[in-house]
Design a protein around this motif. Sequence first.
Motif, PDB file in Angstrom:
ATOM      1  N   MET A  80       0.831  -1.186   0.000  1.00  0.00           N
ATOM      2  CA  MET A  80       0.000   0.000   0.000  1.00  0.00           C
ATOM      3  C   MET A  80       0.882   1.259   0.000  1.00  0.00           C
ATOM      4  N   ILE A  81       2.010   1.201   0.704  1.00  0.00           N
ATOM      5  CA  ILE A  81       2.912   2.355   0.737  1.00  0.00           C
ATOM      6  C   ILE A  81       3.420   2.660  -0.669  1.00  0.00           C
ATOM      7  N   SER A  82       3.824   1.624  -1.381  1.00  0.00           N
ATOM      8  CA  SER A  82       4.338   1.814  -2.734  1.00  0.00           C
ATOM      9  C   SER A  82       3.267   2.387  -3.661  1.00  0.00           C
ATOM     10  N   ALA A  83       2.044   1.912  -3.527  1.00  0.00           N
ATOM     11  CA  ALA A  83       0.956   2.430  -4.360  1.00  0.00           C
ATOM     12  C   ALA A  83       0.681   3.897  -4.048  1.00  0.00           C
ATOM     13  N   THR A  84       0.793   4.267  -2.779  1.00  0.00           N
ATOM     14  CA  THR A  84       0.586   5.667  -2.385  1.00  0.00           C
ATOM     15  C   THR A  84       1.687   6.555  -2.955  1.00  0.00           C
ATOM     16  N   VAL A  85       2.924   6.082  -2.880  1.00  0.00           N
ATOM     17  CA  VAL A  85       4.049   6.840  -3.450  1.00  0.00           C
ATOM     18  C   VAL A  85       3.876   6.981  -4.951  1.00  0.00           C
ATOM     19  N   SER A  86       3.499   5.892  -5.597  1.00  0.00           N
ATOM     20  CA  SER A  86       3.292   5.920  -7.045  1.00  0.00           C
ATOM     21  C   SER A  86       2.206   6.922  -7.429  1.00  0.00           C
ATOM     22  N   PHE A  87       1.115   6.930  -6.675  1.00  0.00           N
ATOM     23  CA  PHE A  87       0.038   7.881  -6.951  1.00  0.00           C
ATOM     24  C   PHE A  87       0.519   9.318  -6.734  1.00  0.00           C
ATOM     25  N   GLY A  88       1.328   9.526  -5.703  1.00  0.00           N
ATOM     26  CA  GLY A  88       1.893  10.855  -5.457  1.00  0.00           C
ATOM     27  C   GLY A  88       2.757  11.332  -6.616  1.00  0.00           C
ATOM     28  N   PHE A  89       3.595  10.424  -7.160  1.00  0.00           N
ATOM     29  CA  PHE A  89       4.417  10.783  -8.315  1.00  0.00           C
ATOM     30  C   PHE A  89       3.556  11.096  -9.531  1.00  0.00           C
ATOM     31  N   SER A  90       2.471  10.353  -9.700  1.00  0.00           N
ATOM     32  CA  SER A  90       1.606  10.617 -10.856  1.00  0.00           C
ATOM     33  C   SER A  90       0.878  11.953 -10.709  1.00  0.00           C
ATOM     34  N   LEU A  91       0.495  12.299  -9.489  1.00  0.00           N
ATOM     35  CA  LEU A  91      -0.115  13.621  -9.266  1.00  0.00           C
ATOM     36  C   LEU A  91       0.874  14.737  -9.579  1.00  0.00           C
ATOM     37  N   ASP A  92       2.121  14.542  -9.178  1.00  0.00           N
ATOM     38  CA  ASP A  92       3.169  15.527  -9.466  1.00  0.00           C
ATOM     39  C   ASP A  92       3.375  15.651 -10.974  1.00  0.00           C
ATOM     40  N   ALA A  93       3.420  14.507 -11.656  1.00  0.00           N
ATOM     41  CA  ALA A  93       3.593  14.533 -13.112  1.00  0.00           C
ATOM     42  C   ALA A  93       2.416  15.228 -13.785  1.00  0.00           C
ATOM     43  N   TYR A  94       1.217  14.995 -13.281  1.00  0.00           N
ATOM     44  CA  TYR A  94       0.027  15.637 -13.840  1.00  0.00           C
ATOM     45  C   TYR A  94       0.086  17.151 -13.657  1.00  0.00           C
ATOM     46  N   SER A  95       0.465  17.596 -12.456  1.00  0.00           N
ATOM     47  CA  SER A  95       0.512  19.046 -12.217  1.00  0.00           C
ATOM     48  C   SER A  95       1.579  19.718 -13.073  1.00  0.00           C
ATOM     49  N   LYS A  96       2.702  19.039 -13.309  1.00  0.00           N
ATOM     50  CA  LYS A  96       3.751  19.605 -14.165  1.00  0.00           C
ATOM     51  C   LYS A  96       3.363  19.546 -15.631  1.00  0.00           C
ATOM     52  N   ALA A  97       2.612  18.508 -16.022  1.00  0.00           N
ATOM     53  CA  ALA A  97       2.242  18.329 -17.432  1.00  0.00           C
ATOM     54  C   ALA A  97       1.215  19.356 -17.887  1.00  0.00           C
ATOM     55  N   LYS A  98       0.465  19.922 -16.959  1.00  0.00           N
ATOM     56  CA  LYS A  98      -0.532  20.932 -17.338  1.00  0.00           C
ATOM     57  C   LYS A  98       0.136  22.131 -18.004  1.00  0.00           C
ATOM     58  N   LYS A  99       1.414  22.347 -17.667  1.00  0.00           N
ATOM     59  CA  LYS A  99       2.140  23.490 -18.232  1.00  0.00           C
ATOM     60  C   LYS A  99       2.780  23.142 -19.575  1.00  0.00           C
ATOM     61  N   GLN A 100       2.751  21.843 -19.929  1.00  0.00           N
ATOM     62  CA  GLN A 100       3.388  21.405 -21.165  1.00  0.00           C
ATOM     63  C   GLN A 100       2.322  21.067 -22.204  1.00  0.00           C
TER      64      GLN A 100
END
Length: 102
Positions: free
Chosen positions: A1-21
């Motif tokens: 579950m920890i790994s899935a939470t970290v993975s989701f956090g990275f995907s949220l970060d990628a999504y927020s950065k991708a909005k500018k691209q």
Amino acid sequence: MISATVSFGFSLDAYSKAKKQGESTLTNAMYAMSRSFSLLLACLIPLFYETYAYLLAVSVAMISVQFFDGFVGVKVKNTFKTIGPFATAAGNGILLILLLLD
């Protein structure tokens, strides 16, 4: 579950950065976020509904994700992003074997 939470956090970060691209980058980030969120939800189910077969399936899925994340770390030449996922996959694999032997 920890790994899935970290993975989701990275995907949220990628999504927020991708909005500018560009749109292609944003689409890829949204796909990653939807998959990461689904894995997170799948990992939460054993906390409320105890089933051995489901726990086994989720464990194999997350160990696979961690294992392949290690190869991403190799590709980007980042020691932390290589050793961390491989070590987590190995540790979870050992715990899964111990569960199967019980």
